[in-house]
Design a protein around this motif. Structure first.
Motif, PDB file in Angstrom:
ATOM      1  N   UNK A 156      46.216  18.292  66.730  1.00  0.00           N
ATOM      2  CA  UNK A 156      47.314  18.669  65.829  1.00  0.00           C
ATOM      3  C   UNK A 156      47.093  19.971  65.068  1.00  0.00           C
ATOM      4  N   UNK A 157      45.860  20.471  65.069  1.00  0.00           N
ATOM      5  CA  UNK A 157      45.568  21.748  64.395  1.00  0.00           C
ATOM      6  C   UNK A 157      44.427  22.420  65.161  1.00  0.00           C
ATOM      7  N   UNK A 158      44.721  22.729  66.399  1.00  0.00           N
ATOM      8  CA  UNK A 158      43.724  23.254  67.323  1.00  0.00           C
ATOM      9  C   UNK A 158      43.118  24.537  66.767  1.00  0.00           C
ATOM     10  N   UNK A 159      41.820  24.658  66.899  1.00  0.00           N
ATOM     11  CA  UNK A 159      41.044  25.798  66.406  1.00  0.00           C
ATOM     12  C   UNK A 159      41.124  25.938  64.883  1.00  0.00           C
ATOM     13  N   UNK A 160      41.712  24.968  64.208  1.00  0.00           N
ATOM     14  CA  UNK A 160      41.826  25.023  62.760  1.00  0.00           C
ATOM     15  C   UNK A 160      43.002  25.831  62.253  1.00  0.00           C
ATOM     16  N   UNK A 161      43.854  26.327  63.184  1.00  0.00           N
ATOM     17  CA  UNK A 161      44.990  27.133  62.719  1.00  0.00           C
ATOM     18  C   UNK A 161      46.206  27.102  63.633  1.00  0.00           C
ATOM     19  N   UNK A 162      46.170  26.374  64.742  1.00  0.00           N
ATOM     20  CA  UNK A 162      47.314  26.320  65.656  1.00  0.00           C
ATOM     21  C   UNK A 162      47.900  24.901  65.624  1.00  0.00           C
ATOM     22  N   UNK A 185      54.145  31.983  63.282  1.00  0.00           N
ATOM     23  CA  UNK A 185      54.971  32.945  62.528  1.00  0.00           C
ATOM     24  C   UNK A 185      54.447  34.367  62.702  1.00  0.00           C
ATOM     25  N   UNK A 186      53.147  34.507  62.629  1.00  0.00           N
ATOM     26  CA  UNK A 186      52.540  35.829  62.789  1.00  0.00           C
ATOM     27  C   UNK A 186      52.805  36.375  64.186  1.00  0.00           C
ATOM     28  N   UNK A 187      52.646  35.531  65.184  1.00  0.00           N
ATOM     29  CA  UNK A 187      52.882  35.948  66.565  1.00  0.00           C
ATOM     30  C   UNK A 187      54.353  36.313  66.770  1.00  0.00           C
ATOM     31  N   UNK A 188      55.257  35.529  66.192  1.00  0.00           N
ATOM     32  CA  UNK A 188      56.694  35.791  66.348  1.00  0.00           C
ATOM     33  C   UNK A 188      57.107  37.115  65.705  1.00  0.00           C
ATOM     34  N   UNK A 189      56.395  37.537  64.679  1.00  0.00           N
ATOM     35  CA  UNK A 189      56.681  38.826  64.062  1.00  0.00           C
ATOM     36  C   UNK A 189      56.436  39.956  65.057  1.00  0.00           C
ATOM     37  N   UNK A 190      55.352  39.831  65.817  1.00  0.00           N
ATOM     38  CA  UNK A 190      55.020  40.850  66.811  1.00  0.00           C
ATOM     39  C   UNK A 190      55.798  40.667  68.115  1.00  0.00           C
ATOM     40  N   UNK A 231      60.640  25.526  73.333  1.00  0.00           N
ATOM     41  CA  UNK A 231      59.763  24.887  72.352  1.00  0.00           C
ATOM     42  C   UNK A 231      59.712  25.789  71.125  1.00  0.00           C
ATOM     43  N   UNK A 232      60.120  25.263  69.982  1.00  0.00           N
ATOM     44  CA  UNK A 232      60.226  26.072  68.778  1.00  0.00           C
ATOM     45  C   UNK A 232      58.935  25.992  67.958  1.00  0.00           C
ATOM     46  N   UNK A 233      57.943  26.742  68.375  1.00  0.00           N
ATOM     47  CA  UNK A 233      56.624  26.719  67.750  1.00  0.00           C
ATOM     48  C   UNK A 233      56.679  27.085  66.270  1.00  0.00           C
ATOM     49  N   UNK A 234      57.477  28.087  65.941  1.00  0.00           N
ATOM     50  CA  UNK A 234      57.564  28.531  64.550  1.00  0.00           C
ATOM     51  C   UNK A 234      58.122  27.411  63.680  1.00  0.00           C
ATOM     52  N   UNK A 247      55.548  24.728  63.058  1.00  0.00           N
ATOM     53  CA  UNK A 247      54.597  25.161  62.047  1.00  0.00           C
ATOM     54  C   UNK A 247      55.185  24.976  60.643  1.00  0.00           C
ATOM     55  N   UNK A 248      56.421  25.396  60.458  1.00  0.00           N
ATOM     56  CA  UNK A 248      57.084  25.231  59.156  1.00  0.00           C
ATOM     57  C   UNK A 248      57.227  23.758  58.797  1.00  0.00           C
ATOM     58  N   UNK A 249      57.626  22.944  59.765  1.00  0.00           N
ATOM     59  CA  UNK A 249      57.775  21.507  59.516  1.00  0.00           C
ATOM     60  C   UNK A 249      56.439  20.881  59.109  1.00  0.00           C
ATOM     61  N   UNK A 250      55.361  21.314  59.739  1.00  0.00           N
ATOM     62  CA  UNK A 250      54.037  20.780  59.417  1.00  0.00           C
ATOM     63  C   UNK A 250      53.642  21.156  57.986  1.00  0.00           C
ATOM     64  N   UNK A 251      53.877  22.401  57.610  1.00  0.00           N
ATOM     65  CA  UNK A 251      53.568  22.825  56.234  1.00  0.00           C
ATOM     66  C   UNK A 251      54.416  22.043  55.233  1.00  0.00           C
TER      67      UNK A 251
END
Length: 148
Positions: free
Chosen positions: A42-48, A89-94, A103-106, A109-113
């Motif tokens: 659920x939080x792969x590598x501590x940040x995904x 979110x950071x990746x989507x900015x770039x 799949x709505x990754x962003x 992430x928001x839902x998890x926060x």
């Protein structure tokens, strides 16, 4: 929760309930590895984070309330990792094309926060714990969440 129908980092999130149950039982030898597997899902590598993360967070909050759970400090650290995750979110900015994927990754992430913040009042209870490590981890998470 239709766990088999949602995704974690390994594919189907069907194993998440079993991992949560193992953590809840309070057997330190089994709980630590189960929480480690859960973290990777659920939080792969501590940040995904992924689709299953927000659905899992309320169960993590419940576990952190239970005195028999042997890895409550680690659960608080996991909640903090989820709360600060900004990989998608950071990746989507770039790469804005990421926002147009099926799949709505962003949003995941928001839902998890949001799920972490939704039950942050639990931290007030944890500040009264006799275990100094739990108190410190709770204070750290509260600071991360902006004192909520």
């Amino acid at each position: 929760m239709p766990w088999p129908e949602i995704k974690d980092s390994t594919g189907s999130a069907a194993a998440i309930p079993t991992l949560l149950t193992t953590v809840a039982r309070g057997d330190a030898d089994a709980a630590g590895p189960a929480l480690g597997q859960l973290r990777q899902r659920i939080c792969q590598y501590g940040f995904v984070v992924g689709q299953a993360t927000a659905a899992t967070v309320p169960f993590l909050w419940e576990l952190v309330r239970l005195p028999q759970v042997t890895c409550r400090v680690e659960i608080l650290h996991l909640l903090k990792s989820i709360a600060v995750a900004r990989q998608w979110e950071t990746t989507a900015t770039a790469y804005p094309k990421l926002l147009r994927r099926r799949d709505n990754y962003v949003q995941w992430e928001r839902d998890a926060r949001d799920a972490v913040r939704a039950q942050s009042a639990v931290l007030h209870q944890l500040l009264d714990e006799p275990d100094g490590e739990i108190v410190r981890a709770s204070e750290d998470l509260a600071a991360t969440l902006g004192g909520r």
